[in-house]
Structure formats: structure tokens, C-alpha cells
Design an enzyme around this catalytic site. Sequence first.
Site, short mmCIF file in Angstrom:
data_model
loop_
_atom_site.label_atom_id
_atom_site.label_comp_id
_atom_site.label_asym_id
_atom_site.label_seq_id
_atom_site.Cartn_x
_atom_site.Cartn_y
_atom_site.Cartn_z
N LYS A 1 0.84 -1.20 0.00
CA LYS A 1 0.00 0.00 0.00
C LYS A 1 0.88 1.26 0.00
O LYS A 1 0.62 2.22 -0.71
CB LYS A 1 -0.93 -0.01 1.23
CG LYS A 1 -2.05 -1.05 1.10
CD LYS A 1 -2.82 -1.30 2.40
CE LYS A 1 -3.80 -2.46 2.21
NZ LYS A 1 -4.55 -2.84 3.39
N GLN B 1 -4.50 -1.43 9.59
CA GLN B 1 -4.44 -2.77 9.00
C GLN B 1 -5.04 -3.80 9.96
O GLN B 1 -4.72 -3.83 11.15
CB GLN B 1 -2.98 -3.14 8.66
CG GLN B 1 -2.81 -4.44 7.91
CD GLN B 1 -3.44 -4.43 6.51
OE1 GLN B 1 -3.54 -3.39 5.87
NE2 GLN B 1 -3.87 -5.58 6.05
N ASP C 1 -11.03 2.98 4.15
CA ASP C 1 -11.29 1.53 4.11
C ASP C 1 -12.80 1.25 4.07
O ASP C 1 -13.21 0.13 3.75
CB ASP C 1 -10.74 0.89 5.40
CG ASP C 1 -9.58 -0.04 5.15
OD1 ASP C 1 -9.47 -0.54 4.01
OD2 ASP C 1 -8.80 -0.27 6.07
N1 GUN Z 1 -6.90 -6.84 6.21
C1 GUN Z 1 -7.26 -7.58 5.13
N2 GUN Z 1 -7.85 -6.81 4.20
C2 GUN Z 1 -7.85 -5.55 4.69
C3 GUN Z 1 -8.31 -4.31 4.17
O1 GUN Z 1 -8.86 -4.20 3.07
N3 GUN Z 1 -8.11 -3.23 4.97
C4 GUN Z 1 -7.54 -3.33 6.21
N4 GUN Z 1 -7.42 -2.23 6.93
N5 GUN Z 1 -7.10 -4.47 6.71
C5 GUN Z 1 -7.26 -5.57 5.95
#
Ligand code: GUN
Length: 294
Positions: free
Chosen positions: A54, A98, A121
Site C-alpha cells: 500500500k 491494518q 477503508d
Molecule cells: N486486512 C485484510 N484486508 C484488509 C483491508 O482491506 N483493509 C484493512 N485495513 N485491513 C485488511
Amino acid sequence: MPAKLIKGADVAKEIREEIKKEVDYIKEKHGVIPGLVTILVGEDPASQSYVRAKQKTSHELGFYSIQDTQPATISEAPLLALIDKYNKDPKIHGILVQLPLPKGINEQKILLAIDPDKDVDGFHPTNVGKLLIGNPYYRPCTPFGIQELIIRSGARIEGAEVVVVGRSNIVGKPIAAMLMQKAPGANATVTVVHTRTRDVAFHTKRADILIVAAGVCEYVKGDMIKPGAVVIDVGVNEVGQTADGKRILKGDVKFDEALEVASAITPVPGGVGPMTITMLMKNTLQAAKVHHKL
Ligand code: GUN
């Protein structure tokens, strides 16, 4: 004839080029730089790898980007204070925590602390609610990417039987909510199956579009798929490492078998994964534009 591959990596590249152009434009014309903070708690290797990806993409697109890593031992109060700091930081338009968080931290409490306007998100209950009532603000990145992939693959979603395997808050529930809406790129008849479903294959075999986010490696076999179906594999399962330490990944669908039955399928890796990151970038750009009323 083997199924056509839905190459998320290629689609993601196209969308990133569109985003980059827009980022360059708003930077040049308005002096606005989209800002994203990714907060990682602990040292889970998969989470580290996602957050790295990311960060890399946000740098490539010219974002202002911060990686904030906290130890697994952090307690709720300082984590909430950290989120508050970024909620107030004018350079930050998007905040991503995350998931999963280490045991002992209340995930819902943390997500609730993020300003819904910075919730790129789409996990804050306000944004989940907006999505459900058909008035989405930020769409969660993986479902957003899945919908875009299905649309761009040319499959007709309207009226289709869509079966979603898995009911997580991150994928299963939101993609079901999105595809059942009375909206373009939706209007599907959606069934969600899960660990308590009596006969999963009965449902998956009816699916024109099968979305698999089971969290179990190669859970869906070829004989569970309707001939000609479009299969979206959301699974990411590490099954080993190459000699040079790269992760070897498999999906939640038995790929070789599915290839012989489906009309189109997303590979793992290179399918849904790159789309998730790209939609995060799209949401962050949107956040910056909304904040600066562009
Ligand atoms: N863990 C797995 N997929 C995601 C996601 O799309 N966003 C976040 N913040 N954590 C994750």
C-alpha cells in the site's frame, strides 16, 4: 475451452494511471496532495507485506504517505490517541488501520475512532450503514475492486445469481450489500453461504457469478462451479516460499479445476489483490477532493 483470466493486475494498472493523472492535476492546479497513513500494529508477516504494498503504490502515485508501525503490545488508549492525532492532521485525508489487530484490542472500538470522512477503508459503521442503504460514501476496497473487475470483465451483474462464500465484514457482507443494490453494476440476486450453511455446493453450483472469500485454501473445487460461471477468488493463502524468500500464494478456489469449468476466473496472485490496493488509492484521492471541495 479453458476460462478467460480476469487479470486484476492489468485492470489495476489502468486505474492507477487514471488516478496518477488526477493526482498530478490537483497538485498542479490546486496544490493539493492526497495524504494517507497506514497504521500497522504488530509484526504479522502477511499484514507487513500488505502495508508495504500500500505504501509503495501511494508513493508511486505521488501521495503524501506515512507508515506508522506500533508494537503488538500497544494498548487501546495510545492507539486511540494516535488515531485522534491523524484525525486532526490536515495533511492526512485517509487513515487505514491494518486488520486483524492483535488479540486484546477491540477492533470495533478502534474503527469507530476513525473520522468517517477519513475512513478510506469504508469500515466505520457510518460508512457501512451508508453502503447498506444504497448511499455509499467510501466503498470497502476489496468489494469495490471486485465489482469493478466483474463490470470490466463484461459479465452481466443485473439479474445474475451471485453466490458469495464467506460473510466477513471486510468482503462477504459488503460485496453482498453492494451487488444487491438497485444501482448500475448491481441489481443481482445475492446468496451468502458460510460455515453453517447446510449444503454449500448446492448454492455455488447455481451461481452465474461466484465470489469466494472463504479463508480456506482451495475450498471451492471444480465440481462446485456451474459451467460458464464467472469466478472471483478473493483468497490469499501462503503455501510456502521460493528459494529467494518470496511468498507462494494460492487462492480459495482450486484453480486448475475451475479453469476447466468457469468462463472467466481471477488468478491468485494478480487477480483481486492489486485491485484492493488500487481502490484504496481511489478512495484516498476522493477523500482529498472532498476535503478540499474539488
Ligand atoms: N486486512 C485484510 N484486508 C484488509 C483491508 O482491506 N483493509 C484493512 N485495513 N485491513 C485488511
